[in-house]
Design a protein around this motif. Structure first.
Motif, PDB file in Angstrom:
ATOM      1  N   ARG A  22       0.831  -1.206   0.000  1.00 44.80           N
ATOM      2  CA  ARG A  22       0.000   0.000   0.000  1.00 44.80           C
ATOM      3  C   ARG A  22       0.865   1.255   0.000  1.00 44.80           C
ATOM      4  N   TYR A  23       1.937   1.249   0.802  1.00 45.39           N
ATOM      5  CA  TYR A  23       2.825   2.407   0.837  1.00 45.39           C
ATOM      6  C   TYR A  23       3.433   2.654  -0.534  1.00 45.39           C
ATOM      7  N   ARG A  24       3.908   1.604  -1.191  1.00 46.50           N
ATOM      8  CA  ARG A  24       4.534   1.772  -2.504  1.00 46.50           C
ATOM      9  C   ARG A  24       3.533   2.292  -3.537  1.00 46.50           C
ATOM     10  N   GLN A  25       2.304   1.781  -3.491  1.00 45.70           N
ATOM     11  CA  GLN A  25       1.281   2.236  -4.433  1.00 45.70           C
ATOM     12  C   GLN A  25       0.942   3.706  -4.208  1.00 45.70           C
ATOM     13  N   LEU A  26       0.758   4.081  -2.931  1.00 49.77           N
ATOM     14  CA  LEU A  26       0.422   5.475  -2.629  1.00 49.77           C
ATOM     15  C   LEU A  26       1.598   6.402  -2.924  1.00 49.77           C
ATOM     16  N   ARG A  30       1.323   9.506  -5.354  1.00 56.44           N
ATOM     17  CA  ARG A  30       1.669  10.859  -4.909  1.00 56.44           C
ATOM     18  C   ARG A  30       2.723  11.480  -5.813  1.00 56.44           C
ATOM     19  N   SER A  31       3.724  10.690  -6.220  1.00 52.01           N
ATOM     20  CA  SER A  31       4.777  11.200  -7.087  1.00 52.01           C
ATOM     21  C   SER A  31       4.227  11.636  -8.445  1.00 52.01           C
ATOM     22  N   ARG A  32       3.206  10.920  -8.910  1.00 48.66           N
ATOM     23  CA  ARG A  32       2.669  11.205 -10.240  1.00 48.66           C
ATOM     24  C   ARG A  32       1.614  12.305 -10.217  1.00 48.66           C
ATOM     25  N   LEU A  38      -4.795  12.807  -2.752  1.00 51.29           N
ATOM     26  CA  LEU A  38      -4.983  11.725  -1.791  1.00 51.29           C
ATOM     27  C   LEU A  38      -5.910  12.194  -0.678  1.00 51.29           C
ATOM     28  N   ASP A  39      -6.647  11.244  -0.076  1.00 54.21           N
ATOM     29  CA  ASP A  39      -7.487  11.651   1.047  1.00 54.21           C
ATOM     30  C   ASP A  39      -6.640  11.732   2.323  1.00 54.21           C
TER      31      ASP A  39
END
Length: 237
Positions: A22-26, A30-32, A38-39
């Motif tokens: 989940r951290y890697r996906q978020l 966020r980078s993109r 994001l909520d």
């Protein structure tokens, strides 16, 4: 031992695989697209991951080459750990090489019985549970090794944030106070002294003509000592 990826860092800190994914996906999102998309809960989750990584990876900044030129005239200790699994407290081998002036005056190399029987990195360093089952724990071993650091001005290690993290985790698990000396990263030393890329330990040793049996803790520690010495005024830098 080489520095693991951020995912490995979080797993070693106790994060679940689901939370790491989940951290890697978020983080990618966020980078993109930016944090504004994001909520609140997602931003808080990312903030926890960012903070955890900063804590894990934080280590004193390496001294400058000028600082090394001065410090090498005194005393330092090169250190290397090998670990059994992804936990930073799983040290299974340690080596310390003490240097005074420009000479190695003491070598220590020991197997350590880690807190778990699981070995994920045997293929890398060749150490398995049967070899360490009767070895001392870090808590039993470290008090006799700590004297090797007496009077040392710094501790040298390749990818110092990894070895510093292992030392902190092992000391914490053993309820021992970690040494006060700052760490000097020989990756940064090699980049500053010779502008080397890549700077993995075999690459630096090849450049300097230093012998190396990579992932043998004593050989790695001796190589780190050699890098610091070579970066001084009497070396090739």
């Amino acid at each position: 031992m080489e520095e693991p990826s951020p995912s490995t860092e979080l797993l070693a800190a106790g994060w679940s695989e689901q939370d790491v994914r989940r951290y890697r996906q978020l983080w990618t999102y966020r980078s993109r697209w930016g944090a504004a998309n994001l909520d609140r809960d997602e931003r808080r989750f990312l903030g926890r991951g960012d903070a955890a990584l900063r804590t894990i990876q934080r280590s004193p900044a390496p001294v400058s080459r000028k600082g090394l030129t001065d410090l090498r005239q005194g005393c330092f200790v090169a250190l290397d750990f090998e670990t059994a699994d992804q936990g930073r407290d799983s040290a299974c081998s340690i080596a310390l090489v003490r240097v005074e002036g420009s000479a190695i005056v003491r070598r220590e190399h020991h197997l350590i019985r880690p807190p778990r029987r699981s070995f994920q990195f045997t293929a890398i360093h060749g150490i398995s549970w049967p070899q360490v089952a009767d070895a001392p724990t870090f808590a039993e071993l470290w008090p006799q090794l700590a004297a090797c650091l007496d009077g040392a001005q710094f501790i040298a290690a390749h990818n110092a944030s990894f070895d510093a993290g292992v030392l902190r985790a092992c000391c914490e698990q053993a309820r021992l106070r970690p040494p006060a000396q700052p760490f000097v990263c020989t990756v940064q030393v090699a980049r500053q002294a010779w502008n080397l890329r890549p700077t993995k330990l075999p690459d630096v040793c090849r450049h300097l003509g230093l012998p190396l049996r990579h992932h043998d803790a004593l050989s790695d520690a001796e190589a780190c000592a050699g890098i610091v010495l070579a970066a001084g005024p009497l070396g090739s830098g």
